[in-house]
Scaffold this active site. Structure first.
Site, PDB file in Angstrom:
ATOM      1  N   ARG A  29      45.389  34.497  39.893  1.00  0.00           N
ATOM      2  CA  ARG A  29      44.903  33.698  41.024  1.00  0.00           C
ATOM      3  C   ARG A  29      44.435  34.629  42.135  1.00  0.00           C
ATOM      4  O   ARG A  29      45.072  35.665  42.392  1.00  0.00           O
ATOM      5  CB  ARG A  29      46.013  32.805  41.561  1.00  0.00           C
ATOM      6  CG  ARG A  29      46.348  31.667  40.629  1.00  0.00           C
ATOM      7  CD  ARG A  29      47.287  30.657  41.274  1.00  0.00           C
ATOM      8  NE  ARG A  29      47.815  29.762  40.267  1.00  0.00           N
ATOM      9  CZ  ARG A  29      47.137  28.746  39.727  1.00  0.00           C
ATOM     10  NH1 ARG A  29      45.896  28.497  40.117  1.00  0.00           N
ATOM     11  NH2 ARG A  29      47.686  27.982  38.801  1.00  0.00           N
ATOM     12  N   ASP A  30      43.351  34.264  42.795  1.00  0.00           N
ATOM     13  CA  ASP A  30      42.860  35.054  43.922  1.00  0.00           C
ATOM     14  C   ASP A  30      43.873  34.977  45.063  1.00  0.00           C
ATOM     15  O   ASP A  30      44.436  33.914  45.346  1.00  0.00           O
ATOM     16  CB  ASP A  30      41.495  34.530  44.382  1.00  0.00           C
ATOM     17  CG  ASP A  30      40.760  35.543  45.248  1.00  0.00           C
ATOM     18  OD1 ASP A  30      39.730  36.075  44.794  1.00  0.00           O
ATOM     19  OD2 ASP A  30      41.214  35.809  46.383  1.00  0.00           O
ATOM     20  N   ILE A  31      44.085  36.096  45.722  1.00  0.00           N
ATOM     21  CA  ILE A  31      45.064  36.163  46.807  1.00  0.00           C
ATOM     22  C   ILE A  31      44.606  35.376  48.039  1.00  0.00           C
ATOM     23  O   ILE A  31      45.421  34.938  48.848  1.00  0.00           O
ATOM     24  CB  ILE A  31      45.351  37.648  47.150  1.00  0.00           C
ATOM     25  CG1 ILE A  31      46.723  37.846  47.751  1.00  0.00           C
ATOM     26  CG2 ILE A  31      44.260  38.254  48.015  1.00  0.00           C
ATOM     27  CD1 ILE A  31      47.157  39.304  47.842  1.00  0.00           C
ATOM     28  N   ASN A  89      30.046  38.350  42.236  1.00  0.00           N
ATOM     29  CA  ASN A  89      29.471  38.999  43.407  1.00  0.00           C
ATOM     30  C   ASN A  89      29.141  40.430  43.005  1.00  0.00           C
ATOM     31  O   ASN A  89      30.043  41.238  42.770  1.00  0.00           O
ATOM     32  CB  ASN A  89      30.463  38.976  44.569  1.00  0.00           C
ATOM     33  CG  ASN A  89      30.751  37.561  45.042  1.00  0.00           C
ATOM     34  OD1 ASN A  89      29.861  36.720  45.067  1.00  0.00           O
ATOM     35  ND2 ASN A  89      31.993  37.290  45.398  1.00  0.00           N
ATOM     36  N   VAL A  98      35.787  44.232  45.619  1.00  0.00           N
ATOM     37  CA  VAL A  98      36.618  44.989  44.678  1.00  0.00           C
ATOM     38  C   VAL A  98      35.709  45.485  43.560  1.00  0.00           C
ATOM     39  O   VAL A  98      35.100  44.680  42.837  1.00  0.00           O
ATOM     40  CB  VAL A  98      37.766  44.121  44.109  1.00  0.00           C
ATOM     41  CG1 VAL A  98      38.537  44.906  43.051  1.00  0.00           C
ATOM     42  CG2 VAL A  98      38.721  43.680  45.225  1.00  0.00           C
ATOM     43  N   HIS A 102      34.653  41.534  37.920  1.00  0.00           N
ATOM     44  CA  HIS A 102      35.462  40.327  37.764  1.00  0.00           C
ATOM     45  C   HIS A 102      34.585  39.093  37.976  1.00  0.00           C
ATOM     46  O   HIS A 102      33.555  39.154  38.652  1.00  0.00           O
ATOM     47  CB  HIS A 102      36.634  40.320  38.747  1.00  0.00           C
ATOM     48  CG  HIS A 102      36.208  40.513  40.173  1.00  0.00           C
ATOM     49  ND1 HIS A 102      35.884  41.748  40.674  1.00  0.00           N
ATOM     50  CD2 HIS A 102      36.023  39.638  41.185  1.00  0.00           C
ATOM     51  CE1 HIS A 102      35.516  41.614  41.945  1.00  0.00           C
ATOM     52  NE2 HIS A 102      35.592  40.340  42.275  1.00  0.00           N
ATOM     53  N   HIS A 104      34.696  35.093  39.275  1.00  0.00           N
ATOM     54  CA  HIS A 104      35.481  34.103  40.014  1.00  0.00           C
ATOM     55  C   HIS A 104      35.316  32.750  39.336  1.00  0.00           C
ATOM     56  O   HIS A 104      34.190  32.322  39.069  1.00  0.00           O
ATOM     57  CB  HIS A 104      34.958  33.947  41.451  1.00  0.00           C
ATOM     58  CG  HIS A 104      35.109  35.172  42.294  1.00  0.00           C
ATOM     59  ND1 HIS A 104      36.104  35.309  43.236  1.00  0.00           N
ATOM     60  CD2 HIS A 104      34.384  36.312  42.355  1.00  0.00           C
ATOM     61  CE1 HIS A 104      35.979  36.483  43.844  1.00  0.00           C
ATOM     62  NE2 HIS A 104      34.932  37.109  43.330  1.00  0.00           N
TER      63      HIS A 104
END
Ligand code: 5GP
Ligand code: ZN
Length: 116
Positions: A29-31, A89, A98, A102, A104
């Site tokens: 999960r994204d922070i 992105n 980052v 990755h 999303h």
């Protein structure tokens, strides 16, 4: 790559709940979630960008397992029918922060906006 936050999570140097994992990819999960469900689908091999992955001849292989993993996570979260958005992105203008490739996965609610 030792300084990379996602590599550290993968090596369990930073604790994080892994939602999904196979030999190629893991998902967390994204922070800072931007929607009710916001998951990062992360290839285990460290490539900083899509273009770096391409330069290693990995793009075709990556595309297959990466997308399959995203679909799998959407089913696990039970948002496969309600829908979701997949976002990469890429680079500075794309808003990448980052530099470990990755994807999303955003969903769990009706998303506002479309592209920007
Ligand atoms: P980017 O901006 O590169 O497209 O996406 C990076 C994402 O990683 C951001 O949405 C950010 O909230 C997330 N992130 C940064 N550090 C951490 C962390 O330590 N743990 C988790 N789970 N997500 C992180
Ligand atoms: Zn990394």
């Amino acid at each position: 790559m030792s300084a990379c936050i996602f590599c550290k999570i993968l090596k369990k140097e930073i604790p994080s709940q892994i939602l999904f994992e196979n030999e190629n990819v893991f998902a967390i999960r994204d922070i800072q979630p931007q929607s009710k469900e916001h998951v990062l689908i992360i290839p285990k091999k460290h490539y900083s960008t899509l273009h770096e992955a391409e330069s290693y001849g990995e793009l075709e292989n990556l595309s297959k397992f990466w997308l399959s993993a995203a679909l799998e996570v959407s089913k696990q979260l039970k948002i496969d029918f309600s829908g979701y958005r997949l976002v990469i992105n890429q680079g500075e203008n794309g808003g990448q922060t980052v530099f470990h490739l990755h994807l999303h996965l955003l969903g769990g609610e009706r998303l506002s906006g479309k592209f920007v």
